[in-house]
Design a protein around this motif. Structure first.
Motif, PDB file in Angstrom:
ATOM      1  N   HIS A   1     -11.529  28.988  28.286  1.00 49.14           N
ATOM      2  CA  HIS A   1     -12.027  28.791  29.653  1.00 49.14           C
ATOM      3  C   HIS A   1     -11.576  29.938  30.554  1.00 49.14           C
ATOM      4  O   HIS A   1     -11.544  29.798  31.770  1.00 49.14           O
TER       5      HIS A   1
ATOM      6  N   ALA B   1     -13.937  30.642  33.267  1.00 49.39           N
ATOM      7  CA  ALA B   1     -14.462  29.465  33.985  1.00 49.39           C
ATOM      8  C   ALA B   1     -14.324  29.640  35.494  1.00 49.39           C
ATOM      9  O   ALA B   1     -13.405  30.298  35.982  1.00 49.39           O
ATOM     10  N   GLU B   2     -15.234  29.021  36.208  1.00 51.54           N
ATOM     11  CA  GLU B   2     -15.178  29.047  37.670  1.00 51.54           C
ATOM     12  C   GLU B   2     -14.167  28.050  38.215  1.00 51.54           C
ATOM     13  O   GLU B   2     -13.809  28.088  39.377  1.00 51.54           O
ATOM     14  N   CYS B   3     -13.687  27.154  37.353  1.00 45.89           N
ATOM     15  CA  CYS B   3     -12.747  26.109  37.762  1.00 45.89           C
ATOM     16  C   CYS B   3     -11.304  26.569  37.519  1.00 45.89           C
ATOM     17  O   CYS B   3     -10.925  26.874  36.386  1.00 45.89           O
TER      18      CYS B   3
ATOM     19  N   VAL C   1     -14.125  19.234  45.833  1.00 51.18           N
ATOM     20  CA  VAL C   1     -14.204  20.582  45.284  1.00 51.18           C
ATOM     21  C   VAL C   1     -15.560  21.175  45.695  1.00 51.18           C
ATOM     22  O   VAL C   1     -16.606  20.554  45.473  1.00 51.18           O
ATOM     23  N   ARG C   2     -15.522  22.360  46.276  1.00 50.43           N
ATOM     24  CA  ARG C   2     -16.759  23.067  46.566  1.00 50.43           C
ATOM     25  C   ARG C   2     -17.039  23.950  45.362  1.00 50.43           C
ATOM     26  O   ARG C   2     -16.308  24.886  45.087  1.00 50.43           O
ATOM     27  N   LYS C   3     -18.084  23.622  44.622  1.00 51.83           N
ATOM     28  CA  LYS C   3     -18.454  24.353  43.418  1.00 51.83           C
ATOM     29  C   LYS C   3     -19.061  25.701  43.797  1.00 51.83           C
ATOM     30  O   LYS C   3     -19.602  25.861  44.892  1.00 51.83           O
ATOM     31  N   VAL C   4     -18.941  26.646  42.886  1.00 52.87           N
ATOM     32  CA  VAL C   4     -19.560  27.941  43.071  1.00 52.87           C
ATOM     33  C   VAL C   4     -21.060  27.736  42.963  1.00 52.87           C
ATOM     34  O   VAL C   4     -21.549  27.117  42.018  1.00 52.87           O
ATOM     35  N   SER C   5     -21.799  28.258  43.939  1.00 53.61           N
ATOM     36  CA  SER C   5     -23.242  28.075  43.886  1.00 53.61           C
ATOM     37  C   SER C   5     -23.851  29.072  42.908  1.00 53.61           C
ATOM     38  O   SER C   5     -23.452  30.227  42.834  1.00 53.61           O
ATOM     39  N   ARG C   6     -24.768  28.595  42.115  1.00 51.78           N
ATOM     40  CA  ARG C   6     -25.452  29.443  41.123  1.00 51.78           C
ATOM     41  C   ARG C   6     -26.783  29.881  41.739  1.00 51.78           C
ATOM     42  O   ARG C   6     -27.582  29.049  42.131  1.00 51.78           O
TER      43      ARG C   6
END
Length: 150
Positions: free
Chosen positions: A7, A10-12, A144-149
């Motif tokens: 990972h 990973a963005e997380c 959690v603010r996810k990374v926008s794709r």
């Protein structure tokens, strides 16, 4: 043998952290380093771990910059493993795991080790997640603010 999933990209942040310190032996080595253990033989004796597994975990923790290898403090030809600043930053993580373990893995009457304040020799206060103003938060009060794709 299946390849280990990594990972590292990973963005997380949790996924990346677990990639580095997520196996039980690495966490126990780090715990022991906080307790003052620094030599291979001491880690082996304390953990009861096979030499090859211990050597691999120590090597990875050094590669990751969590431990560093230094000459033995007693002047012998041996070397020691000591926590780096990055490794010492894991203190809060280990305290959180300890407190969770105390709360959920021991019977009320069962004895266990206790982490004490070195100056006052009293148990540490409970860890809390706080907002930017210092107010305690519960899980529903954070997201959690996810990374926008794109």
């Amino acid at each position: 043998m299946p390849r280990r999933v990594t990972h590292e990209r990973a963005e997380c942040p949790v996924a990346r952290a677990v990639d580095v310190i997520g196996d039980r032996w690495s966490l126990l080595i780090i715990r022991d380093a906080f307790d003052g253990i620094s030599r291979f033989s001491e880690f082996r004796r304390n953990l009861g771990l096979a030499k090859n597994i211990l050597a691999a975990r120590l090597r990875e923790l050094v590669t990751q910059g969590i431990l560093e290898v230094v000459p033995a403090t007693d002047g012998t030809a041996y070397h020691e493993y000591v926590l780096t600043d990055k490794g010492r930053d894991l203190f809060t993580i280990l305290v959180g795991l300890r407190q969770w373990g105390e709360d959920h893995l021991f019977d009320a009457t069962e004895q266990h080790s206790v982490l004490l304040d070195a100056k006052l020799e009293r148990p540490l206060g409970r860890l809390q997640v706080t907002d930017s103003e210092g107010h305690a938060l519960t899980p529903p009060e954070a997201f959690v603010r996810k990374v926008s794709r794109q």
